[in-house]
Design a protein around this motif. Structure first.
Motif, PDB file in Angstrom:
ATOM      1  N   ILE A 118       0.835  -1.204   0.000  1.00 20.88           N
ATOM      2  CA  ILE A 118       0.000   0.000   0.000  1.00 20.88           C
ATOM      3  C   ILE A 118       0.866   1.248   0.000  1.00 20.88           C
ATOM      4  O   ILE A 118       0.615   2.198  -0.768  1.00 20.88           O
ATOM      5  CB  ILE A 118      -0.942  -0.018   1.215  1.00 20.88           C
ATOM      6  N   GLU A 119       1.904   1.272   0.831  1.00 27.74           N
ATOM      7  CA  GLU A 119       2.779   2.441   0.894  1.00 27.74           C
ATOM      8  C   GLU A 119       3.483   2.683  -0.435  1.00 27.74           C
ATOM      9  O   GLU A 119       3.612   3.828  -0.887  1.00 27.74           O
ATOM     10  CB  GLU A 119       3.813   2.257   2.015  1.00 27.74           C
ATOM     11  N   PHE A 120       3.924   1.597  -1.077  1.00 25.15           N
ATOM     12  CA  PHE A 120       4.652   1.734  -2.337  1.00 25.15           C
ATOM     13  C   PHE A 120       3.732   2.257  -3.440  1.00 25.15           C
ATOM     14  O   PHE A 120       4.121   3.126  -4.234  1.00 25.15           O
ATOM     15  CB  PHE A 120       5.255   0.394  -2.744  1.00 25.15           C
ATOM     16  N   ILE A 121       2.496   1.748  -3.490  1.00 28.76           N
ATOM     17  CA  ILE A 121       1.538   2.233  -4.484  1.00 28.76           C
ATOM     18  C   ILE A 121       1.236   3.707  -4.243  1.00 28.76           C
ATOM     19  O   ILE A 121       1.151   4.503  -5.194  1.00 28.76           O
ATOM     20  CB  ILE A 121       0.253   1.394  -4.462  1.00 28.76           C
ATOM     21  N   CYS A 122       1.094   4.098  -2.995  1.00 28.08           N
ATOM     22  CA  CYS A 122       0.841   5.502  -2.678  1.00 28.08           C
ATOM     23  C   CYS A 122       2.016   6.381  -3.118  1.00 28.08           C
ATOM     24  O   CYS A 122       1.815   7.490  -3.635  1.00 28.08           O
ATOM     25  CB  CYS A 122       0.597   5.668  -1.178  1.00 28.08           C
ATOM     26  N   GLU A 123       3.233   5.887  -2.944  1.00 24.23           N
ATOM     27  CA  GLU A 123       4.414   6.629  -3.388  1.00 24.23           C
ATOM     28  C   GLU A 123       4.409   6.785  -4.904  1.00 24.23           C
ATOM     29  O   GLU A 123       4.697   7.870  -5.439  1.00 24.23           O
ATOM     30  CB  GLU A 123       5.689   5.921  -2.935  1.00 24.23           C
TER      31      GLU A 123
END
Length: 328
Positions: A118-123
């Protein structure tokens, strides 16, 4: 030697020989247009279904390339679904992390993998300036109900972060049976997120559609920044004299018709892209040594090309002669 006829690379290095190229088809154009509309409307999901060898996997690559032209910075993720005896959330998250380009897809426990995804997609979304991401799930008929639930969780968590997840389930017609089963079991939360829209991926069904595809060989160049169209590359003298594959659309269609009806199939003909492309590749690569100002593709060449494409054998093995449902 006249440089007009001197090929810039060796024959074996051409993408036609290595099958490393993409050409648009009427079906791809239609599907691409519908997916573009889906993105503009932020519709959450759709099913793209068709029989094997109709070119769905190649179409995904073409569509992603097109989407990145239409929506600069678009985040498009292509992941291949796999068959598992029992669903493993860890393995599933690893495949998604690898698909989005995370450098450490295997690291961490399940909960940590989920957070990193989730964090990587948000980045990615933040860097691209986008509030949406498109996932293409290839061979989606292999997904289990629990894997749909994991995708639903990802969808909901990203939406909570302000990112719309648009999922295109690409698979064989069995995926429509999965949709029916999910309806019957009242798993509407899965159907509504991923399966409301259905798009049929079909083959070539007329000489006009064949002409559209053949024209792509006449227009596509390699090297990309050159004037060496695919047709010209294999037949530079004949091309200079006016040879164009698109002019042979009716001859190609009739060659497939002869093979189709000659094998005893009585249904309407629909040519999977894989066998059409193989026939064209055979015609281009098997006779280039006969290039001349007078060269032209004969009926015999096209009949042999269709034979070498194994179209009839494939129809016999998979019964592709049975018609697919119409577009929905």
């Amino acid at each position: 030697m006249n440089l007009t006829y001197q090929r810039p690379i060796e024959i074996d290095d051409h993408p036609i020989v290595g099958k490393r190229y993409l050409v648009a088809t009427p079906t791809i154009d239609t599907v691409t247009g519908r997916i573009v509309k889906q993105i503009r409307l932020r519709s959450p999901g759709a099913i793209l279904y068709g029989y094997p060898r109709f070119g769905k996997t190649s179409a995904i690559r073409y569509i992603i390339r097109y989407l990145k032209e239409v929506f600069p910075g678009a985040i498009c993720v292509n992941f291949r679904c796999e068959t598992h005896r029992a669903g493993s959330e860890g393995a599933f998250l690893c495949s998604l992390l690898a698909a989005v380009g995370h450098s450490e897809p295997l690291a961490g426990q399940v909960s940590r993998k989920r957070i990193r995804l989730i964090e990587f997609i948000c980045e990615l979304a933040d860097r691209a300036g986008k509030d949406w991401i498109v996932f293409f799930a290839d061979e989606a008929q292999k997904l289990q109900v629990i894997e749909y639930e994991w995708l639903r969780d990802l969808h909901d968590q990203l939406e909570h972060k302000g990112i719309r997840m648009i999922t295109i389930l690409v698979g064989q017609p069995q995926i429509l049976d999965q949709k029916s089963a999910l309806r019957q079991s009242r798993d509407t939360q899965i159907v509504l997120r991923f399966m409301v829209t259905e798009m049929r991926f079909g083959g070539l069904r007329s000489a006009e559609e064949v002409a559209t595809c053949l024209a792509a060989y006449d227009q596509s160049c390699y090297p990309a920044d050159s004037t060496w169209q695919f047709t010209r590359f294999f037949y530079p003298r004949a091309y200079a004299a006016g040879l164009r594959l698109a002019d042979h659309a009716l001859a190609v269609w009739q060659a497939f018709e002869r093979a189709h009806h000659g094998a005893g199939f009585t249904d309407s003909i629909e040519i999977p892209m894989a066998y059409f492309a193989r026939a064209v590749e055979c015609a281009l690569s098997e006779h280039y040594q006969y290039d001349s100002d007078e060269f032209d593709f004969s009926t015999a060449i096209w009949d042999q090309a269709v034979l070498d494409s194994t179209y009839v054998l494939a129809c016999e093995e998979t019964r592709l002669g049975l018609p697919l449902p119409e577009w929905r």
